[in-house]
Design an enzyme around this catalytic site. Structure first.
Site, PDB file in Angstrom:
ATOM      1  CB  SER A   1      -1.066   0.007   1.047  1.00 53.47           C
ATOM      2  OG  SER A   1      -0.164   0.144   2.301  1.00 53.47           O
TER       3      SER A   1
ATOM      4  CE  LYS B   1      -2.692   2.457   4.145  1.00 51.81           C
ATOM      5  NZ  LYS B   1      -1.921   1.445   4.807  1.00 51.81           N
TER       6      LYS B   1
END
Lengths: 415, 145
Positions: B60, B97
């Protein structure tokens, strides 16, 4: 910390071997779970309730509290680590009106950087500081930092504190004090000094009384080194086999030697005890304790294990089923140049043993405890099949948490 | 021996032994230029008490150069800012993230992946969410040793 999902939920930690509850989160305390509750009773007593259960994981606790101490070293003028989770600090040089702010800052910093919540108690001496820290832990209004700095606050704190929670008062003294009508710390502190002296004739009790009354008398030096170190455990089932018992005793002895080295000291007496299961009245009962003196005080794993096994040979009697065994090392002195005995090992041999222990300690620190052990610490399967089973596998810890700060295999996973 | 004091303890700083034990001969001209050896722990871990490690799982964050199996160093003492790569506890697990604070005034923040195949998380509800630390380094090993 590594399980934020458990925040605000009842959590308990079990003793070695998953026997009984030794630590509880505030939520678990509120539910009424008592310290010492055997694990198997938890489900009976609190049916249908979600309680998170963990085995003890001292590898993790030791590493994290080491980080806390390291922050304390930066924040406090002087400190003194008392146990795995307790630390005394001397705050000379911090203005009295800034202490609360300082304490709240320390709590915030540790909480943010290490992730652990701490409670801080500030007082004129160690006994009162311990009581203050209990208050700080229990009541959110203190913002994790409770100060006892005048007589009114002292009296109120003492009245709140049950006698058995006073630092230095053991179970037996607490029972005696209660029988004498002292239920709170204040009840004891209000007695006359002569009464304390006549009733107990014990220097430690007098010191406790003095500290409760505001004097600072418990010296650090006596706290720094323990006078004896004990490693003992109850077995999962019962053990009748001598070889199996030897393995356990060797492990307890090795752990004692490691603890000695951790506080830079040596012992000159090694004692061993064994006993059967006193709750099983249907079985034959046996209890024994003996000790042996070492010619040269030592902290060497090899020598302590050897001495302990000698003692075990003397006290072991065939035909009983043993429930518990333990090793105690006594007559502890600082590890300064040791007086060697003419008939004991040469200085050169002692040097070699010391180097060996240093290397073993380092390997065990790096690769997890019990990577390297002395031979007697290992189980060999009866039929000689397979590799020897290491002791660590013999301890029960079904609910072991991970070790994300000491083992690469356990570091957190980031999706 | 009696006038030698033995000092024990762990020392934070290692001292170079400059000219130790040399009592005769010409002093080395290099002595003036001795510096401490470069040391990753000293120079890259600014807050040892607040530093933790994590393995990257999945892709990701691949456009940020963070791949499956990479190790990252997380510093909890570093305050994350808009655009920091953070480790957060979210939806029952740890995630890594980009932190996007653009909409903070409107009452939510965003966790952005560095891969168009993954969704952006909008976080309005501070329950079950916690920024755990800031990623400060990446370690990737190319050769087994």
């Amino acid at each position: 910390m590594f399980r934020p999902d458990l925040e605000g939920r009842p959590i308990v930690v079990l003793s070695n071997n998953d026997g009984c509850v030794v630590a509880r989160s505030n939520e678990a305390k509120k539910m009424g779970i008592q310290e010492g509750t055997p694990y198997f009773r938890l489900a009976q007593q609190f049916p249908g309730q979600k309680i998170a259960v963990f085995s003890s994981n001292y590898e993790l606790y030791g590493e994290l509290t080491g980080r806390v101490v390291s922050i304390i070293r930066q924040e406090a003028p002087a400190y003194f680590r008392y146990s795995i989770d307790e630390c005394f600090m001397y705050l000379d040089g911090i203005a009295p009106d800034r202490l609360q702010q300082w304490g709240e800052h320390l709590h915030r910093r540790v909480r943010r950087e290490v992730g652990l919540p701490i409670s801080i108690g500030l007082a004129p001496n160690k006994t009162l500081a311990k009581i203050a820290s209990k208050l700080a832990k229990k009541y959110a209004a203190y913002k994790h930092c409770c100060i006892i700095d005048n007589d009114y606050k002292r009296q109120r704190a003492l009245a709140w504190c049950p006698i058995e929670d006073v630092w230095g008062i053991g179970r037996r003294y607490a029972a005696k004090l209660k029988a004498l009508g002292c239920h709170s710390a204040l009840d004891l502190a209000s007695h006359h000094r002569d009464w304390v002296q006549l009733t107990f004739n014990n220097i430690n009790m007098l010191r406790t009384w003095q500290e409760l009354n505001g004097e600072d008398v418990v010296p650090n030096e006596e706290l720094a080194r323990k006078k004896s170190i004990c490693t003992s455990r109850s077995f999962q089932g019962m053990i009748a086999d001598k070889e199996a018992l030897r393995t356990h005793v060797a492990n307890y002895a090795a752990r004692c030697a490691e603890k000695l080295r951790m506080q830079q000291s040596v012992a000159s007496t090694v004692g061993v005890f064994v006993h059967t299961n006193a709750f099983r009245e249907d079985l034959a009962q046996y209890w024994n304790f003996q000790e042996t003196s070492l010619l040269t005080p030592t902290s060497s794993t090899t020598l302590v294990v050897r001495a302990a096994l000698e003692v075990l040979d003397r006290i072991f009697v065939e035909g009983y089923r043993y429930k518990k065994a333990g090793v105690i090392v006594m007559n502890i002195d600082p590890d300064s140049p040791v007086q060697t005995d003419l008939f004991d090992l040469s200085a050169e041999q002692i040097q070699k043993m010391r180097r060996l222990d240093e290397v073993v300690d380092r390997i065990n620190r790096l690769h997890g405890s019990e990577t390297v052990v002395v031979g007697a610490q290992q189980y060999t399967l009866k039929d000689g099949r397979g590799k020897a089973e290491v002791f660590a596998n013999a301890i029960k810890h079904d609910f072991r948490s991970k070790n994300p700060t000491t083992r690469w295999s356990d570091i957190i996973r980031l999706r | 021996m009696s006038n030698i004091k033995i000092v024990r303890g762990e020392f934070d700083t290692r001292l170079e032994l400059v000219n130790a034990g040399v009592t005769a001969g010409f002093p080395s001209p290099a002595d003036d230029y001795i510096h401490d050896t470069l040391d990753f722990n000293r120079d890259f871990i600014r807050h040892p008490e607040a530093s933790f490690y994590g393995y990257v799982e999945g892709d990701s964050m691949k456009d940020a150069g963070l791949f499956d199996g990479d190790r990252v160093i997380i510093d909890r003492a570093v305050e994350p800012h808009d655009g920091s790569i953070v480790v957060a506890w979210w939806d029952g697990g740890f995630t890594m993230k980009y932190l996007d604070l653009t909409h903070r005034k409107e009452g939510y923040i965003e966790l952005r992946p560095a891969n168009p195949d993954y969704p952006v998380f909008k976080i309005k509800d501070p329950e079950n969410f916690q920024i755990w630390g800031t990623v400060i380094h990446l370690i990737r090993t190319f050769e087994k040793f």
